[in-house]
Design a protein around this motif. Structure first.
Motif, mmCIF file in Angstrom:
data_model
loop_
_atom_site.group_PDB
_atom_site.id
_atom_site.type_symbol
_atom_site.label_atom_id
_atom_site.label_comp_id
_atom_site.label_asym_id
_atom_site.label_seq_id
_atom_site.Cartn_x
_atom_site.Cartn_y
_atom_site.Cartn_z
ATOM 1 N N ALA A 116 -4.436 12.289 -3.772
ATOM 2 C CA ALA A 116 -3.164 12.833 -4.059
ATOM 3 C C ALA A 116 -2.580 11.722 -4.797
ATOM 4 C CB ALA A 116 -2.092 13.402 -2.991
ATOM 5 N N SER A 117 -2.326 10.512 -4.845
ATOM 6 C CA SER A 117 -2.145 9.628 -5.985
ATOM 7 C C SER A 117 -3.401 9.586 -7.358
ATOM 8 C CB SER A 117 -1.645 8.169 -5.458
ATOM 9 O OG SER A 117 -3.187 7.846 -5.252
ATOM 10 N N GLY A 118 -3.775 10.346 -7.468
ATOM 11 C CA GLY A 118 -4.524 10.264 -8.631
ATOM 12 C C GLY A 118 -5.926 8.640 -8.122
ATOM 13 N N GLU A 119 -5.677 7.976 -7.589
ATOM 14 C CA GLU A 119 -6.485 6.086 -7.842
ATOM 15 C C GLU A 119 -7.633 7.076 -7.616
ATOM 16 O OE1 GLU A 119 -7.424 2.934 -5.157
ATOM 17 O OE2 GLU A 119 -5.890 4.487 -4.615
ATOM 18 N N TRP A 120 -8.931 8.935 -6.749
ATOM 19 C CA TRP A 120 -9.723 8.556 -6.492
ATOM 20 C C TRP A 120 -9.867 10.282 -7.982
ATOM 21 C CZ3 TRP A 120 -12.369 7.841 -1.937
ATOM 22 C CH2 TRP A 120 -12.064 6.629 -1.157
ATOM 23 N N LEU A 121 -10.674 10.306 -9.171
ATOM 24 C CA LEU A 121 -10.786 11.359 -9.005
ATOM 25 C C LEU A 121 -11.983 12.334 -7.994
ATOM 26 C CD1 LEU A 121 -10.729 11.168 -13.349
ATOM 27 C CD2 LEU A 121 -8.632 11.869 -11.835
ATOM 28 N N ALA A 122 -11.505 14.004 -8.576
ATOM 29 C CA ALA A 122 -12.374 14.470 -7.471
ATOM 30 C C ALA A 122 -13.092 15.317 -8.247
ATOM 31 C CB ALA A 122 -12.016 15.191 -6.726
ATOM 32 N N ALA A 123 -14.046 16.161 -8.238
ATOM 33 C CA ALA A 123 -14.840 16.998 -9.329
ATOM 34 C C ALA A 123 -15.981 18.065 -7.789
ATOM 35 C CB ALA A 123 -16.191 16.913 -9.796
ATOM 36 N N MET A 124 -16.079 18.772 -8.363
ATOM 37 C CA MET A 124 -17.126 19.620 -6.923
ATOM 38 C C MET A 124 -18.243 20.387 -8.051
ATOM 39 S SD MET A 124 -15.848 23.354 -4.953
ATOM 40 C CE MET A 124 -16.672 24.823 -6.479
ATOM 41 N N ALA A 125 -18.623 19.752 -7.380
ATOM 42 C CA ALA A 125 -20.821 19.844 -7.845
ATOM 43 C C ALA A 125 -21.598 21.105 -6.773
ATOM 44 C CB ALA A 125 -21.733 18.721 -7.539
ATOM 45 N N ILE A 158 -21.687 20.264 -14.562
ATOM 46 C CA ILE A 158 -19.871 20.019 -14.037
ATOM 47 C C ILE A 158 -18.675 19.421 -13.873
ATOM 48 C CG2 ILE A 158 -19.357 18.550 -11.939
ATOM 49 C CD1 ILE A 158 -21.696 20.823 -11.147
ATOM 50 N N SER A 159 -17.567 19.821 -13.917
ATOM 51 C CA SER A 159 -16.108 19.544 -14.584
ATOM 52 C C SER A 159 -16.056 18.111 -14.081
ATOM 53 C CB SER A 159 -14.763 20.529 -15.201
ATOM 54 O OG SER A 159 -15.665 20.930 -15.291
ATOM 55 N N HIS A 160 -15.795 17.444 -14.721
ATOM 56 C CA HIS A 160 -15.165 15.840 -14.642
ATOM 57 C C HIS A 160 -16.403 15.444 -13.673
ATOM 58 C CE1 HIS A 160 -11.072 16.531 -14.992
ATOM 59 N NE2 HIS A 160 -11.478 16.971 -16.335
ATOM 60 N N ILE A 198 -24.373 14.338 -20.727
ATOM 61 C CA ILE A 198 -23.350 14.959 -21.306
ATOM 62 C C ILE A 198 -23.287 16.350 -21.800
ATOM 63 C CG2 ILE A 198 -20.432 14.584 -21.380
ATOM 64 C CD1 ILE A 198 -21.101 12.665 -19.385
ATOM 65 N N GLU A 199 -22.134 16.829 -21.745
ATOM 66 C CA GLU A 199 -22.967 18.247 -22.773
ATOM 67 C C GLU A 199 -21.508 18.341 -23.398
ATOM 68 O OE1 GLU A 199 -25.071 20.255 -22.114
ATOM 69 O OE2 GLU A 199 -24.974 20.343 -20.012
ATOM 70 N N ARG A 200 -22.013 18.880 -24.834
ATOM 71 C CA ARG A 200 -21.035 19.203 -26.119
ATOM 72 C C ARG A 200 -20.474 20.776 -26.892
ATOM 73 N NH1 ARG A 200 -23.332 16.580 -31.244
ATOM 74 N NH2 ARG A 200 -21.250 16.636 -31.462
ATOM 75 N N LYS A 201 -19.665 20.891 -26.236
ATOM 76 C CA LYS A 201 -19.195 22.051 -25.794
ATOM 77 C C LYS A 201 -18.426 22.306 -26.833
ATOM 78 C CE LYS A 201 -16.797 21.083 -22.491
ATOM 79 N NZ LYS A 201 -16.652 19.424 -21.942
ATOM 80 N N LEU A 202 -18.053 24.209 -26.943
ATOM 81 C CA LEU A 202 -17.664 24.896 -27.805
ATOM 82 C C LEU A 202 -16.170 24.494 -28.467
ATOM 83 C CD1 LEU A 202 -17.179 27.514 -29.781
ATOM 84 C CD2 LEU A 202 -17.440 28.664 -28.341
ATOM 85 N N GLY A 203 -15.557 24.586 -27.067
ATOM 86 C CA GLY A 203 -14.308 24.312 -26.292
ATOM 87 C C GLY A 203 -13.843 23.027 -25.156
ATOM 88 N N LEU A 204 -12.938 22.887 -24.644
ATOM 89 C CA LEU A 204 -12.399 22.211 -23.659
ATOM 90 C C LEU A 204 -13.508 20.528 -24.283
ATOM 91 C CD1 LEU A 204 -11.855 23.507 -20.200
ATOM 92 C CD2 LEU A 204 -10.802 22.740 -21.783
ATOM 93 N N ARG A 205 -13.161 20.352 -25.884
ATOM 94 C CA ARG A 205 -13.876 19.542 -26.092
ATOM 95 C C ARG A 205 -13.685 18.203 -25.676
ATOM 96 N NH1 ARG A 205 -15.517 20.501 -32.517
ATOM 97 N NH2 ARG A 205 -15.223 18.366 -32.449
ATOM 98 N N ALA A 206 -12.555 18.101 -24.731
ATOM 99 C CA ALA A 206 -12.308 16.576 -24.208
ATOM 100 C C ALA A 206 -12.527 16.257 -23.273
ATOM 101 C CB ALA A 206 -10.739 16.007 -25.097
ATOM 102 N N ASN A 208 -14.590 16.155 -19.527
ATOM 103 C CA ASN A 208 -16.072 15.915 -19.107
ATOM 104 C C ASN A 208 -17.142 16.919 -18.017
ATOM 105 O OD1 ASN A 208 -17.657 14.028 -17.020
ATOM 106 N ND2 ASN A 208 -17.781 13.097 -18.916
ATOM 107 N N THR A 209 -17.989 16.856 -19.236
ATOM 108 C CA THR A 209 -18.792 18.279 -17.892
ATOM 109 C C THR A 209 -20.038 17.599 -18.002
ATOM 110 O OG1 THR A 209 -17.140 19.803 -19.265
ATOM 111 C CG2 THR A 209 -19.533 20.337 -18.503
#
Length: 391
Positions: A116-125, A158-160, A198-206, A208-209
């Motif tokens: 909630a604070s953003g101290e940790w980042l989450a992703a769903m694998a 996996i995004s992020h 780390i994927e190099r993508k058509l879009g959302l290039r910035a 992390n995937t």
């Protein structure tokens, strides 16, 4: 059922704050981040300072407890200037949702305040090389051992994935099919977890995937979310609630592209007059505007229904249908609107000096991730045909 689209005072203040943040701290740098394929850590810091990560979390765990409608309003506003910036919030909430809907009180107390604070980042694998839309076909395996599980397998797209501190991960603990899946929390730095490609993508290039590789990774039993065999249900309950945010991202992309095309059409002159005076351009602008407004209605309605039905963490019914509709329709609209925006700008639309080519590239993924639009149409049809929602 009608949904009142009037915003209350708190929502107006949040949207105004997010709009200012987007214009000052995101819009001037979005093209550069995209060009360099560089994850925008300054955006993460801006969200931490503004308390935006907290919106989707209950007050009990340091959140704001904002409604699902407020959450999609924020994602929409951010996506008007940069889809990557918008997805930072959406992925954080996606990664936390399995814990929110099915986690134990101990898990919620440990992870949710830091998320909630953003101290940790989450992703769903969830996604694997041969199992994206086919969630029941996941092959990653968690074998029970003394005190927990040994997790082995490969996750894809996996995004992020490479930057997350917490991975909510789905793996097979039983036999084939949906009933053999379970959900786990894997922390960053756990032995046996490695970031691959780390994927190099058509879009959302910035954005992390990443590919995530699990090699005999020990996961304590206390990190299992829910009971064994509940993984498929947890994944579906998560996606029911997360799809309106993807729809809102698509809506914001379409709005950003439309605004750029509208401004250009009124400034660009050809044959002695602004091109906005030509009927061909007017028809395109009209179609773009109609699609956006129709998508907006579906997105807000889906979010409202998620809010109404989502209490308690169970599987959604009507909201599930409308979440699929909103995601499918809004992303199709975003794709068409951005293509038309490029066409209106002509040659200028095809070069990176203008944002519409980036909007077009970013729009495409909204038709694919969190369930392709073909899968959304199956979900919608089954909801009317009274067919089972999955395997």
């Amino acid at each position: 059922m009608q949904v009142d689209l009037k915003l209350d005072e708190e929502q107006r203040q949040i949207v105004a704050m997010v709009r200012e943040l987007a214009q000052e701290r995101i819009a001037p740098f979005a093209a550069e981040w995209d060009e360099r394929e560089e994850f925008p850590w300054p955006v993460v810091e801006a969200y931490r300072e503004a308390g935006l990560f907290a919106l989707a979390f209950p007050e009990t765990y340091g959140g704001v407890g904002a409604s699902a409608v407020t959450q999609v309003l924020v994602v929409e506003e951010l996506a008007k200037v940069d889809a990557t910036a918008a997805i930072i919030l959406a992925v954080q909430w996606l990664g936390a949702l399995p814990i929110l809907v099915a986690g134990s009180e101990a898990q919620k107390a440990r992870y949710l305040p830091k998320l909630a604070s953003g101290e940790w980042l989450a992703a769903m694998a969830l996604t694997e090389p041969e199992a994206g839309s086919d969630v029941a076909g996941l092959q990653a395996r968690a074998v029970r051992v003394d005190g927990g599980y040994r997790l082995t397998g490969q996750k894809k797209f996996i995004s992020h994935g490479a930057i997350a501190d917490v991975l909510t991960t789905f793996a097979r603990t039983g036999g084939p099919g949906a009933k053999g899946l379970s959900a786990f929390i894997v922390e960053k730095g756990a032995p046996g977890v490695r970031v691959g490609r780390i994927e190099r993508k058509l879009g959302l290039r910035a954005s992390n995937t990443a590919e995530i590789l699990f090699d005999d990774c020990f996961v304590p039993e206390r990190h299992r979310i829910g009971e064994e065999g509940e993984g498929f249900s947890i994944a579906m309950r998560t996606l029911d609630r997360s799809r309106p945010a993807v729809a809102a991202q698509a809506l914001g992309i379409a709005e950003g592209a439309f605004a750029a095309a509208l401004q250009y059409a009124q400034e660009r002159r050809a044959f002695g007059q602004e091109i906005a005076r030509f009927q061909a351009i007017q028809f395109m602008l009209a179609d773009m505007a109609m699609g956006i407004e129709a998508a907006r209605g579906l997105v807000y309605r889906a979010a409202h229904l998620v809010e109404e039905e989502g209490r308690g963490g169970g599987r959604l019914t009507t909201a599930n249908r409308y979440s699929a509709m909103a995601k499918c329709f809004a992303s199709d609209v975003a794709m068409q609107v951005t293509i038309d925006a490029v066409q209106i700008l002509g040659g200028y639309g095809y070069i990176r000096d203008f944002p519409v080519e980036r909007f077009m590239r970013d729009a495409k993924i909204t038709q694919i991730y969190e369930g392709t639009n073909q899968i959304q149409r199956i979900i919608i049809a089954r909801s009317y045909l009274d067919l089972a929602p999955g395997p």
